[in-house]
Design a protein around this motif. Structure first.
Motif, PDB file in Angstrom:
ATOM      1  N   ARG A 160       0.817  -1.217   0.000  1.00 45.50           N
ATOM      2  CA  ARG A 160       0.000   0.000   0.000  1.00 45.50           C
ATOM      3  C   ARG A 160       0.850   1.266   0.000  1.00 45.50           C
ATOM      4  NH1 ARG A 160      -4.065  -0.123   4.781  1.00 45.50           N
ATOM      5  NH2 ARG A 160      -2.176  -0.745   5.894  1.00 45.50           N
ATOM      6  N   ASP A 161       2.114   1.144   0.405  1.00 40.82           N
ATOM      7  CA  ASP A 161       3.004   2.311   0.408  1.00 40.82           C
ATOM      8  C   ASP A 161       3.250   2.842  -0.995  1.00 40.82           C
ATOM      9  OD1 ASP A 161       3.146   1.996   3.103  1.00 40.82           O
ATOM     10  OD2 ASP A 161       5.164   1.157   3.151  1.00 40.82           O
ATOM     11  N   PHE A 162       2.965   2.014  -2.018  1.00 45.39           N
ATOM     12  CA  PHE A 162       3.174   2.429  -3.402  1.00 45.39           C
ATOM     13  C   PHE A 162       1.899   3.010  -4.022  1.00 45.39           C
ATOM     14  CE2 PHE A 162       6.350  -0.852  -2.587  1.00 45.39           C
ATOM     15  CZ  PHE A 162       7.504  -0.205  -3.007  1.00 45.39           C
ATOM     16  N   LEU A 163       0.864   3.156  -3.216  1.00 45.05           N
ATOM     17  CA  LEU A 163      -0.381   3.764  -3.672  1.00 45.05           C
ATOM     18  C   LEU A 163      -0.402   5.227  -3.242  1.00 45.05           C
ATOM     19  CD1 LEU A 163      -2.927   0.976  -2.654  1.00 45.05           C
ATOM     20  CD2 LEU A 163      -2.134   1.489  -4.964  1.00 45.05           C
ATOM     21  N   PRO A 164      -0.610   6.159  -4.175  1.00 46.80           N
ATOM     22  CA  PRO A 164      -0.696   7.573  -3.782  1.00 46.80           C
ATOM     23  C   PRO A 164      -1.774   7.822  -2.739  1.00 46.80           C
ATOM     24  CG  PRO A 164      -0.499   7.370  -6.164  1.00 46.80           C
ATOM     25  CD  PRO A 164      -0.697   5.979  -5.635  1.00 46.80           C
ATOM     26  N   ALA A 165      -2.864   7.040  -2.808  1.00 44.95           N
ATOM     27  CA  ALA A 165      -3.960   7.220  -1.859  1.00 44.95           C
ATOM     28  C   ALA A 165      -3.529   6.954  -0.425  1.00 44.95           C
ATOM     29  CB  ALA A 165      -5.123   6.292  -2.229  1.00 44.95           C
ATOM     30  N   HIS A 166      -2.500   6.146  -0.246  1.00 45.07           N
ATOM     31  CA  HIS A 166      -2.049   5.800   1.098  1.00 45.07           C
ATOM     32  C   HIS A 166      -1.525   7.019   1.848  1.00 45.07           C
ATOM     33  CE1 HIS A 166      -0.745   3.098   4.257  1.00 45.07           C
ATOM     34  NE2 HIS A 166       0.475   3.592   4.214  1.00 45.07           N
ATOM     35  N   TRP A 167      -1.093   8.042   1.090  1.00 50.51           N
ATOM     36  CA  TRP A 167      -0.479   9.212   1.708  1.00 50.51           C
ATOM     37  C   TRP A 167      -1.337  10.467   1.582  1.00 50.51           C
ATOM     38  CZ3 TRP A 167       3.563   7.341   4.241  1.00 50.51           C
ATOM     39  CH2 TRP A 167       4.205   6.209   3.737  1.00 50.51           C
ATOM     40  N   GLN A 168      -2.594  10.323   1.127  1.00 49.91           N
ATOM     41  CA  GLN A 168      -3.385  11.516   0.816  1.00 49.91           C
ATOM     42  C   GLN A 168      -3.759  12.330   2.064  1.00 49.91           C
ATOM     43  OE1 GLN A 168      -7.226  10.707  -0.909  1.00 49.91           O
ATOM     44  NE2 GLN A 168      -7.588   8.916   0.369  1.00 49.91           N
ATOM     45  N   TYR A 169      -3.775  11.681   3.231  1.00 55.28           N
ATOM     46  CA  TYR A 169      -4.095  12.418   4.460  1.00 55.28           C
ATOM     47  C   TYR A 169      -2.864  12.677   5.322  1.00 55.28           C
ATOM     48  CZ  TYR A 169      -9.079  11.910   3.539  1.00 55.28           C
ATOM     49  OH  TYR A 169     -10.321  11.998   2.977  1.00 55.28           O
ATOM     50  N   ALA A 170      -1.686  12.561   4.710  1.00 53.43           N
ATOM     51  CA  ALA A 170      -0.463  12.860   5.454  1.00 53.43           C
ATOM     52  C   ALA A 170      -0.411  14.327   5.874  1.00 53.43           C
ATOM     53  CB  ALA A 170       0.759  12.515   4.600  1.00 53.43           C
ATOM     54  N   TRP A 171      -1.203  15.176   5.206  1.00 53.46           N
ATOM     55  CA  TRP A 171      -1.224  16.603   5.558  1.00 53.46           C
ATOM     56  C   TRP A 171      -1.757  16.838   6.969  1.00 53.46           C
ATOM     57  CZ3 TRP A 171      -5.880  18.791   6.885  1.00 53.46           C
ATOM     58  CH2 TRP A 171      -7.044  18.122   6.464  1.00 53.46           C
ATOM     59  N   LEU A 172      -2.441  15.850   7.549  1.00 54.35           N
ATOM     60  CA  LEU A 172      -2.919  15.998   8.920  1.00 54.35           C
ATOM     61  C   LEU A 172      -1.757  16.162   9.897  1.00 54.35           C
ATOM     62  CD1 LEU A 172      -5.816  13.372   8.952  1.00 54.35           C
ATOM     63  CD2 LEU A 172      -6.034  15.863   9.108  1.00 54.35           C
ATOM     64  N   ASP A 173      -0.560  15.726   9.491  1.00 50.11           N
ATOM     65  CA  ASP A 173       0.627  15.928  10.335  1.00 50.11           C
ATOM     66  C   ASP A 173       1.011  17.400  10.416  1.00 50.11           C
ATOM     67  OD1 ASP A 173       0.788  13.245  10.842  1.00 50.11           O
ATOM     68  OD2 ASP A 173       2.292  12.831   9.298  1.00 50.11           O
ATOM     69  N   ALA A 174       0.431  18.225   9.539  1.00 55.24           N
ATOM     70  CA  ALA A 174       0.719  19.663   9.578  1.00 55.24           C
ATOM     71  C   ALA A 174      -0.151  20.387  10.590  1.00 55.24           C
ATOM     72  CB  ALA A 174       0.522  20.288   8.192  1.00 55.24           C
ATOM     73  N   VAL A 175      -1.253  19.760  11.009  1.00 54.00           N
ATOM     74  CA  VAL A 175      -2.120  20.376  12.014  1.00 54.00           C
ATOM     75  C   VAL A 175      -1.908  19.689  13.360  1.00 54.00           C
ATOM     76  CG1 VAL A 175      -3.847  21.304  10.454  1.00 54.00           C
ATOM     77  CG2 VAL A 175      -4.027  18.936  11.162  1.00 54.00           C
ATOM     78  N   GLN A 176      -0.657  19.565  13.721  1.00 56.38           N
ATOM     79  CA  GLN A 176      -0.223  19.045  15.004  1.00 56.38           C
ATOM     80  C   GLN A 176       0.614  20.121  15.689  1.00 56.38           C
ATOM     81  OE1 GLN A 176      -1.307  16.156  16.101  1.00 56.38           O
ATOM     82  NE2 GLN A 176      -2.270  15.540  14.157  1.00 56.38           N
ATOM     83  N   PRO A 177       0.824  20.002  17.001  1.00 55.29           N
ATOM     84  CA  PRO A 177       1.657  21.003  17.676  1.00 55.29           C
ATOM     85  C   PRO A 177       3.009  21.189  16.998  1.00 55.29           C
ATOM     86  CG  PRO A 177       0.574  19.596  19.284  1.00 55.29           C
ATOM     87  CD  PRO A 177       0.274  19.010  17.942  1.00 55.29           C
ATOM     88  N   LYS A 178       3.587  20.098  16.514  1.00 56.90           N
ATOM     89  CA  LYS A 178       4.846  20.157  15.777  1.00 56.90           C
ATOM     90  C   LYS A 178       4.681  19.400  14.470  1.00 56.90           C
ATOM     91  CE  LYS A 178       9.811  19.260  16.141  1.00 56.90           C
ATOM     92  NZ  LYS A 178      10.911  18.730  17.008  1.00 56.90           N
ATOM     93  N   VAL A 179       5.046  20.031  13.371  1.00 56.09           N
ATOM     94  CA  VAL A 179       4.855  19.414  12.054  1.00 56.09           C
ATOM     95  C   VAL A 179       5.710  18.159  11.929  1.00 56.09           C
ATOM     96  CG1 VAL A 179       4.998  19.741   9.563  1.00 56.09           C
ATOM     97  CG2 VAL A 179       4.404  21.668  11.034  1.00 56.09           C
ATOM     98  N   GLN A 180       5.096  17.079  11.481  1.00 54.32           N
ATOM     99  CA  GLN A 180       5.805  15.840  11.176  1.00 54.32           C
ATOM    100  C   GLN A 180       5.927  15.718   9.655  1.00 54.32           C
ATOM    101  OE1 GLN A 180       7.031  13.905  13.675  1.00 54.32           O
ATOM    102  NE2 GLN A 180       6.151  15.376  15.138  1.00 54.32           N
ATOM    103  N   TRP A 181       7.141  15.688   9.159  1.00 56.82           N
ATOM    104  CA  TRP A 181       7.374  15.771   7.719  1.00 56.82           C
ATOM    105  C   TRP A 181       7.532  14.420   7.022  1.00 56.82           C
ATOM    106  CZ3 TRP A 181       6.598  20.356   5.552  1.00 56.82           C
ATOM    107  CH2 TRP A 181       6.768  21.505   6.325  1.00 56.82           C
ATOM    108  N   SER A 182       7.814  13.364   7.756  1.00 59.55           N
ATOM    109  CA  SER A 182       8.228  12.101   7.129  1.00 59.55           C
ATOM    110  C   SER A 182       7.186  11.557   6.147  1.00 59.55           C
ATOM    111  CB  SER A 182       8.541  11.054   8.202  1.00 59.55           C
ATOM    112  OG  SER A 182       7.406  10.858   9.043  1.00 59.55           O
ATOM    113  N   ASP A 183       5.927  11.464   6.569  1.00 56.99           N
ATOM    114  CA  ASP A 183       4.889  10.924   5.686  1.00 56.99           C
ATOM    115  C   ASP A 183       4.637  11.846   4.493  1.00 56.99           C
ATOM    116  OD1 ASP A 183       4.674   8.781   7.329  1.00 56.99           O
ATOM    117  OD2 ASP A 183       2.700   9.281   8.147  1.00 56.99           O
ATOM    118  N   MET A 184       4.671  13.159   4.721  1.00 58.55           N
ATOM    119  CA  MET A 184       4.455  14.086   3.612  1.00 58.55           C
ATOM    120  C   MET A 184       5.599  14.016   2.601  1.00 58.55           C
ATOM    121  SD  MET A 184       2.604  17.526   5.131  1.00 58.55           S
ATOM    122  CE  MET A 184       3.691  17.805   6.535  1.00 58.55           C
ATOM    123  N   ILE A 185       6.803  13.797   3.067  1.00 58.25           N
ATOM    124  CA  ILE A 185       7.938  13.657   2.144  1.00 58.25           C
ATOM    125  C   ILE A 185       7.790  12.397   1.309  1.00 58.25           C
ATOM    126  CG2 ILE A 185      10.427  13.204   2.030  1.00 58.25           C
ATOM    127  CD1 ILE A 185      10.759  15.089   4.411  1.00 58.25           C
TER     128      ILE A 185
END
Length: 289
Positions: free
Chosen positions: A236-261
């Motif tokens: 599933r890591d090779f499916l673009p859909a698997h990462w479509q909600y990675a932006w939720l890491d931007a609405v955290q106290p500290k931004v997590q970049w790994s999934d968005m990258i």
């Protein structure tokens, strides 16, 4: 015998410059005047008002719900309302304008039987595709920016201007919240590049705009369904859909970049392959429409 014949070069009209044919500005004006563009933008403008009415009639988000999530914070501030609009539309609604603006562009010309006349103008094939691709992506980005801007204005008018309250606890000051929403929109645009590239490639392969748009939307939905199949495991890591909600890491106290990258890398890689296929295939295509 002319000098151009002796040198083996084709004659061109005086003043002709391939790079000046079908200017991006002209193509942008053409697409902005189309009814489907106005309708799509109208739907995106209407969505925040629809959600606002729904929250007013339903007594607010999270009523009767014991689980706290981003949706439950919608009525806290304008920033929260904008974030909720993005959350509600990211899975499907924002796919539609991307597929529409990038999938309808070349196929519609073929459907109108005007594509061959554009090429006979003469507009080089690569130039034609480049102009249409830039405009399609620009309109897609405009659609993604329009939604949170309208939602922010509607939410601020209804719930006031204030910090972005996080469902996990804590809050982000308005200035920081604006930056995080900007990161969110940027990531959503990049994550939709695969849908844009797929729609654009299909647009160069068919004369039916609905086929290109529907095909891109359909395959994107299939990807979303496959991502729910946990039996696929790491595939599933090779499916673009698997990462479509990675932006939720931007609405955290500290931004997590790994999934968005990871999501950005996968999306850009697949999009470049599909864009290359579109240009390569169209350069060799026998255009009769």
């Amino acid at each position: 015998m002319s000098s151009s014949t002796l040198t083996g070069r084709a004659e061109v009209a005086d003043g002709y410059r391939a790079g000046r044919t079908l200017p991006i500005r002209v193509e942008l004006v053409r697409q902005l005047k189309r009814r489907r563009t106005l309708v799509m933008f109208g739907i995106l403008v209407a969505l925040p008002f629809v959600l606002l009415i729904a929250f007013q009639l339903g007594g607010g988000p999270g009523s009767g719900n014991t689980r706290v999530n981003l949706m439950d914070t919608a009525t806290v501030s304008g920033a929260n309302f904008a974030a909720v609009n993005l959350f509600a539309s990211a899975g499907f609604l924002l796919i539609v304008p991307v597929a529409l603006f990038c999938g309808d562009t070349v196929a519609s010309e073929a459907g109108w039987s005007s594509l061959r006349y554009l090429l006979a103008a003469p507009v080089p094939r690569a130039r034609l595709l480049w102009s249409k691709l830039v405009v399609g992506l620009a309109l897609s980005l405009a659609a993604m920016v329009l939604l949170p801007l309208v939602a922010l204005a509607v939410g601020t008018a209804a719930y006031g201007w204030g910090p972005l309250q996080l469902p996990t606890g804590g809050a982000l000051e308005p200035g920081t919240a604006a930056q995080r929403l900007l990161i969110t929109v940027a990531y959503l645009f990049v994550s939709q590049l695969v849908t844009a590239a797929l729609a654009f490639w299909l647009s160069t392969r068919t004369d039916a705009p609905l086929g290109a748009v529907g095909g891109a939307v359909g395959l994107t939905i299939v990807g979303n369904v496959l991502d729910q199949v946990t039996a696929l495991g790491d595939w599933r890591d090779f499916l673009p859909a698997h990462w479509q909600y990675a932006w939720l890491d931007a609405v955290q106290p500290k931004v997590q970049w790994s999934d968005m990258i990871q999501g950005t890398s996968l999306s850009i890689t697949l999009a470049l392959v599909l864009f290359a296929l579109a240009f390569r295939g169209f350069a060799r295509k026998d255009v009769v429409s």
